[in-house]
Design an enzyme around this catalytic site. Sequence first.
Site, PDB file in Angstrom:
ATOM      1  N   GLN A  74      -9.926   2.358  -3.483  1.00  0.00           N
ATOM      2  CA  GLN A  74      -9.544   2.022  -2.112  1.00  0.00           C
ATOM      3  C   GLN A  74      -8.224   2.706  -1.747  1.00  0.00           C
ATOM      4  O   GLN A  74      -7.253   2.650  -2.506  1.00  0.00           O
ATOM      5  CB  GLN A  74      -9.403   0.506  -1.953  1.00  0.00           C
ATOM      6  CG  GLN A  74      -9.090   0.075  -0.518  1.00  0.00           C
ATOM      7  CD  GLN A  74      -9.181  -1.435  -0.321  1.00  0.00           C
ATOM      8  OE1 GLN A  74      -9.678  -2.158  -1.176  1.00  0.00           O
ATOM      9  NE2 GLN A  74      -8.716  -1.919   0.815  1.00  0.00           N
ATOM     10  N   ASP A  75      -8.226   3.375  -0.581  1.00  0.00           N
ATOM     11  CA  ASP A  75      -7.016   4.040  -0.057  1.00  0.00           C
ATOM     12  C   ASP A  75      -6.516   5.176  -0.962  1.00  0.00           C
ATOM     13  O   ASP A  75      -5.321   5.292  -1.242  1.00  0.00           O
ATOM     14  CB  ASP A  75      -5.884   3.024   0.141  1.00  0.00           C
ATOM     15  CG  ASP A  75      -6.157   2.071   1.295  1.00  0.00           C
ATOM     16  OD1 ASP A  75      -7.230   2.186   1.909  1.00  0.00           O
ATOM     17  OD2 ASP A  75      -5.302   1.219   1.578  1.00  0.00           O
ATOM     18  N   GLN A  85      -6.005  -1.956  -2.571  1.00  0.00           N
ATOM     19  CA  GLN A  85      -5.334  -0.718  -2.162  1.00  0.00           C
ATOM     20  C   GLN A  85      -4.494  -0.138  -3.306  1.00  0.00           C
ATOM     21  O   GLN A  85      -3.654  -0.832  -3.881  1.00  0.00           O
ATOM     22  CB  GLN A  85      -4.435  -0.960  -0.955  1.00  0.00           C
ATOM     23  CG  GLN A  85      -5.173  -1.426   0.291  1.00  0.00           C
ATOM     24  CD  GLN A  85      -5.214  -2.933   0.428  1.00  0.00           C
ATOM     25  OE1 GLN A  85      -5.225  -3.666  -0.574  1.00  0.00           O
ATOM     26  NE2 GLN A  85      -5.253  -3.424   1.658  1.00  0.00           N
ATOM     27  N   ARG A 108     -14.152   3.904   9.968  1.00  0.00           N
ATOM     28  CA  ARG A 108     -14.002   2.737  10.841  1.00  0.00           C
ATOM     29  C   ARG A 108     -12.610   2.780  11.465  1.00  0.00           C
ATOM     30  O   ARG A 108     -11.682   3.380  10.909  1.00  0.00           O
ATOM     31  CB  ARG A 108     -14.229   1.435  10.067  1.00  0.00           C
ATOM     32  CG  ARG A 108     -13.272   1.206   8.900  1.00  0.00           C
ATOM     33  CD  ARG A 108     -13.512  -0.150   8.258  1.00  0.00           C
ATOM     34  NE  ARG A 108     -12.608  -0.403   7.130  1.00  0.00           N
ATOM     35  CZ  ARG A 108     -12.415  -1.602   6.606  1.00  0.00           C
ATOM     36  NH1 ARG A 108     -13.040  -2.669   7.106  1.00  0.00           N
ATOM     37  NH2 ARG A 108     -11.594  -1.768   5.577  1.00  0.00           N
ATOM     38  N   TRP A 113      -9.130   1.833  12.138  1.00  0.00           N
ATOM     39  CA  TRP A 113      -8.023   1.021  11.625  1.00  0.00           C
ATOM     40  C   TRP A 113      -7.111   0.574  12.762  1.00  0.00           C
ATOM     41  O   TRP A 113      -6.606  -0.539  12.780  1.00  0.00           O
ATOM     42  CB  TRP A 113      -7.253   1.846  10.595  1.00  0.00           C
ATOM     43  CG  TRP A 113      -6.107   1.140   9.941  1.00  0.00           C
ATOM     44  CD1 TRP A 113      -5.964  -0.209   9.754  1.00  0.00           C
ATOM     45  CD2 TRP A 113      -4.934   1.741   9.365  1.00  0.00           C
ATOM     46  NE1 TRP A 113      -4.772  -0.481   9.098  1.00  0.00           N
ATOM     47  CE2 TRP A 113      -4.129   0.693   8.846  1.00  0.00           C
ATOM     48  CE3 TRP A 113      -4.496   3.059   9.229  1.00  0.00           C
ATOM     49  CZ2 TRP A 113      -2.906   0.940   8.219  1.00  0.00           C
ATOM     50  CZ3 TRP A 113      -3.283   3.290   8.591  1.00  0.00           C
ATOM     51  CH2 TRP A 113      -2.499   2.240   8.090  1.00  0.00           C
ATOM     52  N   THR A 170       0.845  -1.202   0.000  1.00  0.00           N
ATOM     53  CA  THR A 170       0.000   0.000   0.000  1.00  0.00           C
ATOM     54  C   THR A 170       0.877   1.247   0.000  1.00  0.00           C
ATOM     55  O   THR A 170       0.637   2.209  -0.737  1.00  0.00           O
ATOM     56  CB  THR A 170      -0.913   0.013   1.243  1.00  0.00           C
ATOM     57  OG1 THR A 170      -1.733  -1.161   1.232  1.00  0.00           O
ATOM     58  CG2 THR A 170      -1.801   1.241   1.256  1.00  0.00           C
ATOM     59  N   ASP A 204     -11.998   3.046   2.868  1.00  0.00           N
ATOM     60  CA  ASP A 204     -10.940   3.707   3.665  1.00  0.00           C
ATOM     61  C   ASP A 204     -10.197   4.771   2.843  1.00  0.00           C
ATOM     62  O   ASP A 204      -8.974   4.866   2.893  1.00  0.00           O
ATOM     63  CB  ASP A 204      -9.921   2.680   4.173  1.00  0.00           C
ATOM     64  CG  ASP A 204     -10.561   1.523   4.909  1.00  0.00           C
ATOM     65  OD1 ASP A 204     -11.639   1.710   5.491  1.00  0.00           O
ATOM     66  OD2 ASP A 204      -9.982   0.412   4.895  1.00  0.00           O
TER      67      ASP A 204
END
Length: 589
Positions: free
Chosen positions: A405-406, A383, A495, A497, A353, A427
């Site tokens: 994502q990310d 990611q 959320r 992490w 990531t 996220d």
Amino acid sequence: MPRIKDFFAGVMDSCKNVNLSSTNKRKKLIFGALATVLLVSALIGIVVGVKSKNSTSNEKSMSQSITVSSAHEIVKSSCSTTLYPELCYSTVASHPEVSTKVKSQKDVIELAINVTEKAVQLSKSKIEKLSKRKGLTTREYGALRDCLEMVTETMEELEEVVKGLEEYRTKKSLKEHAEDLKTLMSSTITDQSTCLDGFSHDEADKKVRKELEKLEERVEKMCSNALAMICNMTNTDIANENKLNGRNLKEETLDSEWPLWMSVKDRKLLQSGTVRPNVVVAADGSGNYKTVAAAVAAAPSKSSTRYVIRIKAGVYRENVEVPSSKTNLMFLGDGRKNTIITGSKSVKGGSTTFESATVAVVGDGFLARDITFQNTAGAANHQAVALRVGSDLSAFYQCDMLAYQDTLYVHKNRQFYINCLVAGTVDFIFGNAEVVFQDCDIHARRPGSGQKNMLTAQGRTDKNQNTGIVIQKCRIGATSDLLPVQGSFPTYLGRPWKAFSRTVVMQSTISNVIHPAGWHEWDGNFALDTLYYGEYQNTGAGARTSNRVKWKGFKVITSSSEAQGFTPGSFIGGGSWLRSTGFPFSLGL
């Protein structure tokens, strides 16, 4: 002294038994007796002297024992404020210079940093050794490179902490000094977590992680202990100064001042609203460089003045890194719709990531304006980061961060985003920086099949870290591809992490794209009691809090003074540096 007494008595007895028949003999006898007395006196003096010397030595030894005992008490007291007091005491008290150097809590912190630096060196050696191992996967090699970068940055940060402690309470205001030290130590903790996070994608990764885990976690705990002691020392000093001066130092963050490093020339340019480029990047060859990466590589290192790289309209397909040595750089685009830096690295494509970022910024004081940062890997590739930022005192104005994502990795240190667009799915704003988003559009996109959207995944691992994500005066909604099907893809504000995840959404407009529960679990009950999620004076169909989660860590903020702590003026100390960016900002509520 019985032996000397016996000897003296023996001499006297001998004198009594001698025949004193002649004058000469008597004279000799008298002189002999006197010599004997003098000899005995000398012996007595020597013995007494030895006794006196032993007494002085004992007193000195006792004094040294008292010094050692006093130093150890200071260490014990200082370590009692940490999360890992036994580790703190055992590592600091065993330092060879503890008795001579420790006179105060600051001395304990300095020794704690010293032993931590040695532990980081051990960790670095282990990482370098593992990197030479044959048979590792591409991602494992990548994760080890990430770790090497992290421990290197940890060493740099610890050196800055040492310098900051030496200058403590001299060159800056007490609050500025405190925040600088807390930010640096918070970042060292994040570095260790980031290293281990790189080994969490495949089952095979976990074997390498296990070999590093013990060392990395030990370093992380030692960094945590130093942070806790710094918090205790600075908080006490600030409270005492408040009491002495009868004022609240927190309010001082609202004073706008130019930072000390900024040159008069740069101040005048920013005051006039003019930004003159040092070099120009143009894909068509009409500038100084054809790629952004080439312009960054040629930029001066450790620059104390602003160095502006103008990036002309065009699509730049490249991965760009601004290393820690490149400070005070600015990327100036020709408009977010026109200047686009794009890449497609992803976890599914073999990257970690961390290294998937299209643009990664580490050098402090980075600014960007009128640019789009993009990762086109797509939802199916998991990611895939568009922009990663670890630059302290960095700011972004009228920029787009687009991915799935990310999307945006707000990795560490103090960051500010104004009038930007961040779009993604899972996220899509994540990391452990001290970051404020102000007047931004934060939009969820259509995710992959069966996925849920999470606006944030904040990664605070230690309750003493001064990190968190703040979304203020923003607009939270959905992109055009999600709007028609948003009922099929639940979207949440965030959320947890990590265990002490902290996110605040305030004074923002929240559309009905956000699920009534507001927030989502990471894994069962993990972090639900230790996180801090707050909402304050939000509006819109998705802002109603009556059906929000009932977690211990969630709260509807009702106090304006509590909310004030999450404004740019307080949370990222914006009063001392945001003005120097030349970007618009609001320090308070």
